[in-house]
Design an enzyme around this catalytic site. Sequence first.
Site, PDB file in Angstrom:
ATOM      1  N   LYS A  36     -16.249 -23.822 -20.434  1.00 18.27           N
ATOM      2  CA  LYS A  36     -15.931 -24.948 -19.538  1.00 18.27           C
ATOM      3  C   LYS A  36     -15.341 -26.111 -20.337  1.00 18.27           C
ATOM      4  O   LYS A  36     -15.476 -26.161 -21.569  1.00 18.27           O
ATOM      5  CB  LYS A  36     -17.200 -25.388 -18.815  1.00 18.27           C
ATOM      6  CG  LYS A  36     -18.281 -25.927 -19.751  1.00 18.27           C
ATOM      7  CD  LYS A  36     -19.621 -26.122 -19.054  1.00 18.27           C
ATOM      8  CE  LYS A  36     -20.674 -26.594 -20.048  1.00 18.27           C
ATOM      9  NZ  LYS A  36     -22.029 -26.615 -19.446  1.00 18.27           N
ATOM     10  N   ARG A 134     -31.754 -30.238 -10.980  1.00 19.30           N
ATOM     11  CA  ARG A 134     -30.318 -30.489 -10.902  1.00 19.30           C
ATOM     12  C   ARG A 134     -29.773 -29.392 -10.012  1.00 19.30           C
ATOM     13  O   ARG A 134     -29.955 -29.436  -8.805  1.00 19.30           O
ATOM     14  CB  ARG A 134     -29.706 -30.516 -12.309  1.00 19.30           C
ATOM     15  CG  ARG A 134     -28.297 -31.111 -12.347  1.00 19.30           C
ATOM     16  CD  ARG A 134     -27.666 -31.067 -13.734  1.00 19.30           C
ATOM     17  NE  ARG A 134     -27.431 -29.691 -14.194  1.00 19.30           N
ATOM     18  CZ  ARG A 134     -26.858 -29.381 -15.356  1.00 19.30           C
ATOM     19  NH1 ARG A 134     -26.464 -30.328 -16.190  1.00 19.30           N
ATOM     20  NH2 ARG A 134     -26.669 -28.112 -15.691  1.00 19.30           N
ATOM     21  N   TYR A 268      -9.394 -56.351 -31.902  1.00 20.57           N
ATOM     22  CA  TYR A 268      -9.747 -57.129 -30.710  1.00 20.57           C
ATOM     23  C   TYR A 268     -11.116 -57.767 -30.871  1.00 20.57           C
ATOM     24  O   TYR A 268     -12.077 -57.117 -31.287  1.00 20.57           O
ATOM     25  CB  TYR A 268      -9.768 -56.225 -29.471  1.00 20.57           C
ATOM     26  CG  TYR A 268      -8.392 -55.800 -29.009  1.00 20.57           C
ATOM     27  CD1 TYR A 268      -7.443 -56.740 -28.607  1.00 20.57           C
ATOM     28  CD2 TYR A 268      -8.052 -54.455 -28.959  1.00 20.57           C
ATOM     29  CE1 TYR A 268      -6.188 -56.355 -28.181  1.00 20.57           C
ATOM     30  CE2 TYR A 268      -6.805 -54.045 -28.518  1.00 20.57           C
ATOM     31  CZ  TYR A 268      -5.870 -55.007 -28.136  1.00 20.57           C
ATOM     32  OH  TYR A 268      -4.636 -54.610 -27.710  1.00 20.57           O
ATOM     33  N   MET A 316      -6.865 -48.516 -27.919  1.00 16.88           N
ATOM     34  CA  MET A 316      -6.477 -47.392 -27.060  1.00 16.88           C
ATOM     35  C   MET A 316      -5.792 -46.266 -27.839  1.00 16.88           C
ATOM     36  O   MET A 316      -6.061 -45.088 -27.619  1.00 16.88           O
ATOM     37  CB  MET A 316      -5.546 -47.877 -25.942  1.00 16.88           C
ATOM     38  CG  MET A 316      -5.269 -46.824 -24.884  1.00 16.88           C
ATOM     39  SD  MET A 316      -4.136 -47.374 -23.604  1.00 16.88           S
ATOM     40  CE  MET A 316      -5.089 -48.629 -22.779  1.00 16.88           C
TER      41      MET A 316
HETATM   42  C1  LIG Z   1     -22.873 -25.943 -20.390  1.00 15.21           C
HETATM   43  C2  LIG Z   1     -23.801 -24.890 -19.960  1.00 15.21           C
HETATM   44  C3  LIG Z   1     -24.338 -23.971 -20.869  1.00 15.21           C
HETATM   45  C4  LIG Z   1     -24.127 -24.085 -22.352  1.00 15.21           C
HETATM   46  O1  LIG Z   1     -24.995 -25.045 -22.892  1.00 15.21           O
HETATM   47  P1  LIG Z   1     -25.023 -25.283 -24.478  1.00 15.21           P
HETATM   48  O2  LIG Z   1     -26.117 -26.258 -24.677  1.00 15.21           O
HETATM   49  O3  LIG Z   1     -23.691 -25.839 -24.838  1.00 15.21           O
HETATM   50  O4  LIG Z   1     -25.260 -23.958 -25.088  1.00 15.21           O
HETATM   51  C5  LIG Z   1     -25.100 -22.929 -20.393  1.00 15.21           C
HETATM   52  N1  LIG Z   1     -25.352 -22.808 -19.069  1.00 15.21           N
HETATM   53  C6  LIG Z   1     -24.886 -23.685 -18.175  1.00 15.21           C
HETATM   54  C7  LIG Z   1     -25.212 -23.497 -16.738  1.00 15.21           C
HETATM   55  C8  LIG Z   1     -24.116 -24.757 -18.576  1.00 15.21           C
HETATM   56  O5  LIG Z   1     -23.659 -25.637 -17.668  1.00 15.21           O
END
Ligand SMILES: *Cc1c(COP(=O)(O)O)cnc(C)c1O
Length: 386
Positions: A36, A134, A268, A316
């Site tokens: 992801k 969650r 800045y 930036m």
């Molecule tokens: C991002 C994610 C992972 C991976 O987590 P890490 O701590 O990076 O290994 C695994 N499962 C789900 C559902 C995630 O969203």
Amino acid sequence: MNTENRAEAIVDLSAIEKNVKHLMAHSSAPALAVVKANAYGHGLVAVARTAVKAGASWLGVALLEEALTLRAARVTAPILAWLTPISDDFVAAIKNNIDLAIPSIEHLKHVIVAAQKLQITAHVHLEVDTGMTRGGALYEWDELVSEAKRAELSGAIKVVGVWSHFARADEPGHEFNDLQRTNFEKAFEVVKQAGLNPEIRHLSNSAAALNDAKANFDLVRLGIAMYGLSPDVKTMGDSKKLGLIPALTLRAKLHLVKEVPAGSKVGYGGTAEIKTDTKIGVVAMGYADGVPRNADNSAGVLVGNKMSPIIGRVSMDQFVVDLGKESQARAGDWAYLIGSVIGSDKGGSYTSDTCYTADSWAGACGTINYEIVTRIGPRVKRIYLD
Ligand SMILES: *Cc1c(COP(=O)(O)O)cnc(C)c1O
């Protein structure tokens, strides 16, 4: 014509390959490679291909669009997408053979409608909330399981997996992990009682895959550790301690080098003052590229093997570093924000004593290495080493 990149993230794919193999051997479990967020900033398609080559049997993404990008690049491995609002195009998901996570009855209904429209069986992984509060079904779990059984009998779906997510896996030995694992086992009993027989149960993220073999079940989901970074430096130690090789080197050009006098106020707000006459370097990368604006002077860049701390606020597109009075650095030289060419040539054997790392940047602005790498922006060119 000399047109080198202004800024680049050099991704060592062989490091990712080694990390995947190391983690699979360590956990003795099949792996889902989590790609992801543009593979945690490392590049979605290249990393996905590498992970599959290294032996990962699944790919995991948050968004449906990430899964569709992989299919468009002709990646054929099984893919699970787990953050798909009900307004998503489930028809496209099913047509492209993308497995969907199901956190609620409402989600299930939308997926069933899409499957019936296509007359194709949708592959789903039921998600249970085991304590993170969650994603996943909580009070709805038993009813979700019954609805899923009904839908499987009708041919609309096949329940391929059951899964959940840890909240505190980066705190090895914490009792909350035992509680979540027990809740997961109970949730699976409900699934079996309903007459469903999913092949794959998965719960572990990187931290759990490293710490807790009892949580492996049938598949571990490897994210941060696959990229060679520690899930939590404080509780688990750094990359080196975990036998992982950081895959990403981040560098940008020095735009300008100049001498400045003691007493100069930098950037800045003039938040930092030059203590003695020195040479500064202006690094051609800024918060628009993902460099945290509030990083303090415990972060910086490696120039000609010298660690040169940030002075003042990150802008930036640029920030200022203290190169030191005797520096031989020149405009156009590379400044290494993460790692060093030397480090990556040796297979990432560097530590935060010899150069800046994703961990040191995280420490410099009160965040975690995950955020440092995922925020590297699209203006930064990705370069791949095999
Ligand atoms: C991002 C994610 C992972 C991976 O987590 P890490 O701590 O990076 O290994 C695994 N499962 C789900 C559902 C995630 O969203």
